[in-house]
Design an enzyme around this catalytic site. Structure first.
Site, PDB file in Angstrom:
ATOM      1  N   ARG A  42       0.841  -1.208   0.000  1.00  0.00           N
ATOM      2  CA  ARG A  42       0.000   0.000   0.000  1.00  0.00           C
ATOM      3  C   ARG A  42       0.871   1.251   0.000  1.00  0.00           C
ATOM      4  O   ARG A  42       0.448   2.329  -0.373  1.00  0.00           O
ATOM      5  CB  ARG A  42      -0.968  -0.008   1.191  1.00  0.00           C
ATOM      6  CG  ARG A  42      -1.855   1.243   1.276  1.00  0.00           C
ATOM      7  CD  ARG A  42      -3.125   1.053   2.115  1.00  0.00           C
ATOM      8  NE  ARG A  42      -2.914   0.269   3.303  1.00  0.00           N
ATOM      9  CZ  ARG A  42      -2.290   0.704   4.420  1.00  0.00           C
ATOM     10  NH1 ARG A  42      -1.838   1.932   4.481  1.00  0.00           N
ATOM     11  NH2 ARG A  42      -2.135  -0.096   5.448  1.00  0.00           N
ATOM     12  N   TYR A  83     -15.510  19.213 -14.145  1.00  0.00           N
ATOM     13  CA  TYR A  83     -15.944  17.813 -14.187  1.00  0.00           C
ATOM     14  C   TYR A  83     -16.977  17.588 -13.080  1.00  0.00           C
ATOM     15  O   TYR A  83     -16.775  18.043 -11.950  1.00  0.00           O
ATOM     16  CB  TYR A  83     -14.733  16.898 -13.991  1.00  0.00           C
ATOM     17  CG  TYR A  83     -15.114  15.454 -13.859  1.00  0.00           C
ATOM     18  CD1 TYR A  83     -15.701  14.784 -14.931  1.00  0.00           C
ATOM     19  CD2 TYR A  83     -14.922  14.767 -12.675  1.00  0.00           C
ATOM     20  CE1 TYR A  83     -16.085  13.463 -14.808  1.00  0.00           C
ATOM     21  CE2 TYR A  83     -15.303  13.436 -12.552  1.00  0.00           C
ATOM     22  CZ  TYR A  83     -15.888  12.799 -13.624  1.00  0.00           C
ATOM     23  OH  TYR A  83     -16.269  11.489 -13.496  1.00  0.00           O
ATOM     24  N   ASP A 126      -6.725  20.647 -13.226  1.00  0.00           N
ATOM     25  CA  ASP A 126      -7.118  19.349 -13.778  1.00  0.00           C
ATOM     26  C   ASP A 126      -6.737  19.380 -15.259  1.00  0.00           C
ATOM     27  O   ASP A 126      -7.367  20.070 -16.059  1.00  0.00           O
ATOM     28  CB  ASP A 126      -8.629  19.139 -13.584  1.00  0.00           C
ATOM     29  CG  ASP A 126      -9.100  17.756 -14.060  1.00  0.00           C
ATOM     30  OD1 ASP A 126      -8.446  17.178 -14.944  1.00  0.00           O
ATOM     31  OD2 ASP A 126     -10.133  17.279 -13.557  1.00  0.00           O
ATOM     32  N   LYS A 140      -8.442   8.561 -19.051  1.00  0.00           N
ATOM     33  CA  LYS A 140      -8.802   9.155 -20.334  1.00  0.00           C
ATOM     34  C   LYS A 140      -7.630   9.058 -21.327  1.00  0.00           C
ATOM     35  O   LYS A 140      -7.231   7.975 -21.669  1.00  0.00           O
ATOM     36  CB  LYS A 140      -9.279  10.586 -20.110  1.00  0.00           C
ATOM     37  CG  LYS A 140     -10.276  10.735 -18.937  1.00  0.00           C
ATOM     38  CD  LYS A 140     -11.603  10.031 -19.161  1.00  0.00           C
ATOM     39  CE  LYS A 140     -12.474   9.980 -17.908  1.00  0.00           C
ATOM     40  NZ  LYS A 140     -12.753  11.256 -17.263  1.00  0.00           N
TER      41      LYS A 140
HETATM   42  C1  LIG Z   1     -13.150  11.618 -15.945  1.00  0.00           C
HETATM   43  C2  LIG Z   1     -12.633  12.853 -15.353  1.00  0.00           C
HETATM   44  C3  LIG Z   1     -12.285  12.905 -13.998  1.00  0.00           C
HETATM   45  C4  LIG Z   1     -12.507  11.742 -13.051  1.00  0.00           C
HETATM   46  O1  LIG Z   1     -11.627  10.690 -13.290  1.00  0.00           O
HETATM   47  P1  LIG Z   1     -11.953   9.136 -12.971  1.00  0.00           P
HETATM   48  O2  LIG Z   1     -10.720   8.456 -13.459  1.00  0.00           O
HETATM   49  O3  LIG Z   1     -13.199   8.787 -13.713  1.00  0.00           O
HETATM   50  O4  LIG Z   1     -12.146   9.020 -11.500  1.00  0.00           O
HETATM   51  C5  LIG Z   1     -11.753  14.081 -13.514  1.00  0.00           C
HETATM   52  N1  LIG Z   1     -11.586  15.160 -14.304  1.00  0.00           N
HETATM   53  C6  LIG Z   1     -11.917  15.155 -15.607  1.00  0.00           C
HETATM   54  C7  LIG Z   1     -11.730  16.383 -16.421  1.00  0.00           C
HETATM   55  C8  LIG Z   1     -12.453  13.999 -16.175  1.00  0.00           C
HETATM   56  O5  LIG Z   1     -12.806  14.000 -17.466  1.00  0.00           O
END
Ligand SMILES: *Cc1c(COP(=O)(O)O)cnc(C)c1O
Length: 398
Positions: free
Chosen positions: A72, A125, A196, A221
């Site tokens: 962990r 998001y 982000d 993504k």
């Molecule tokens: C999908 C997404 C997230 C969340 O990520 P997960 O891997 O689904 O937890 C955060 N920020 C943006 C811009 C996203 O497109």
């Protein structure tokens, strides 16, 4: 239980004492994603790091006990991906992987002080919006929502704030924030800034070089790129911040599976060619959608008429591969379009090799200002004429 917690703290202290900084080779990012995070070149050595499936490590004796201790706290399977992502963002330290983008975001939100103020774009998001709203309702901090494209509004909201959260382009409205201006202002005002960078990826923009304190990613993504895993990451050049987030990951336990990190590293190897193709496809599709009589509006920073075009041209090295457009007049029109698509998949998420379409307002937690008939199109790497034929035939049926 108690022992594990104490071990967790010890490990964080131990890692604080290590020199984690790794010199970044002077390669172009397109080379870095291919050549970074590889084992040393030795005869008969593998060209990829193996996956380490273990929950614990041999460590005994006071002197010379290993640093890893328990899985962990760390896993060698995380290291190459963390190194490559850190170098891509031009950070002084490797990234830290988390079990999901939301786990990374949740860790990052702990940086807002108790009773503090968080400036947050209205069209962030929806998970970031949902979690912040929940923390605000619990009395943890106050959220100040802003239109992130309106620089003056964000600058004035920063007065007395503790943390500036940015997303650019935003999901799903594709607004472009003036990152250089906002990040410089945050630094001058002593406001901690977090970006982000999921939509742009470090190949198109590097917020740390513009003064951001922390970058968060949904690795799910573009970085991994194949819609086959859920993973997140944070990246920073601030050693204290990194150590704090590392401690959070260890104690809260939102760690990544070694298999998923292996797949993410395999995916990131092709990031530049995937983005090259998906961006070229996006430009063509956005232009054609903008001309179509059933399409009422298109947002894509690559369109010269887009409100974010100028800014994106100045601060990004490409316009990304997400298009948002409204079709017909109602949610039913948008749903019908997605139902009629044969090649393009109706599904949430983005950043994979395959093109996905989703009516975002179908999610109850999407902000009311996201139009009911808005479709977010995550453009993949298929042949663009096949994508257009599919969209065109479906548009004819509305
Ligand atoms: C999908 C997404 C997230 C969340 O990520 P997960 O891997 O689904 O937890 C955060 N920020 C943006 C811009 C996203 O497109």
């Amino acid at each position: 239980m108690c022992d594990a917690v104490v071990d967790g703290r010890n490990l964080v202290l131990m890692s604080e004492q290590q020199d984690l900084s790794t010199p970044t080779p002077s390669w172009d990012p397109k080379t870095l994603i291919v050549a970074g995070g590889r084992p040393a070149h030795t005869n008969d050595g593998p060209v990829n790091h193996p996956i380490t499936f273990t929950s614990t490590y041999h460590s005994h004796g006071l002197a010379g006990a290993g640093d890893r201790v328990y899985a962990r706290f760390s896993n060698p399977s995380w290291d190459p991906f963390e190194e490559v992502l850190g170098q891509l963002e031009q950070a002084d330290y490797p990234a830290l992987v988390f079990s999901s983008g939301m786990a990374a975001i949740s860790a990052a939100l702990t940086l807002v002080p108790e009773g503090g103020v968080l400036v947050l774009p209205k069209h962030s998001y929806n998970g970031s919006l949902g979690l912040s709203a929940e923390l605000q309702a619990a009395g943890r901090f106050t959220v100040r929502p802003v239109d992130v494209a309106n620089t003056d509004e964000v600058l004035s909201a920063m007065t007395g704030a503790d943390v500036l959260w940015l997303e650019s382009p935003t999901n799903p409205m594709l607004e472009v924030a003036d990152l250089p201006a906002l990040l410089a202002a945050a630094k001058a005002a002593g406001v901690l800034s977090i970006v982000d960078n999921t939509f742009a990826t470090p190949l198109l923009q590097q917020p740390l070089t513009l003064g951001a304190d922390l970058v968060v990613h949904s690795v799910t993504k573009y970085l991994s790129g194949h819609s086959d895993l859920i993973l997140g990451a944070v990246v920073t050049s601030d050693e204290q911040l990194r150590s704090k987030l590392h401690g959070h990951r260890t104690l809260h336990g939102a760690i990544a599976s070694p298999m998923d990190v292996f797949l993410a590293l395999r995916g990131v190897r092709t990031l530049s060619v995937r983005i090259e193709r998906s961006q070229a496809n996006s430009q063509i599709l956005a232009e054609r959608l903008a001309e179509h009589s059933k399409v009422t509006s298109v947002r894509y920073p690559g369109l010269p008429s887009d409100p974010g075009h100028q800014r994106a041209t100045e601060q990004m090295s490409g316009y990304g591969s997400v298009i948002s457009f409204t079709v017909g007049a109602t949610a039913a029109d948008a749903d019908k379009l997605i139902d009629e698509l044969a090649l393009i998949t109706g599904a949430t998420s983005l950043g994979g090799v395959e093109t996905l379409a989703e009516r975002r307002a179908r999610h109850a937690n999407e902000p009311d200002s996201v139009p009911d008939n808005l479709i977010r199109l995550s453009v993949g790497i298929e042949a663009v004429e096949d994508l257009w034929l599919d969209l065109h035939q479906a548009l004819e049926l509305i």
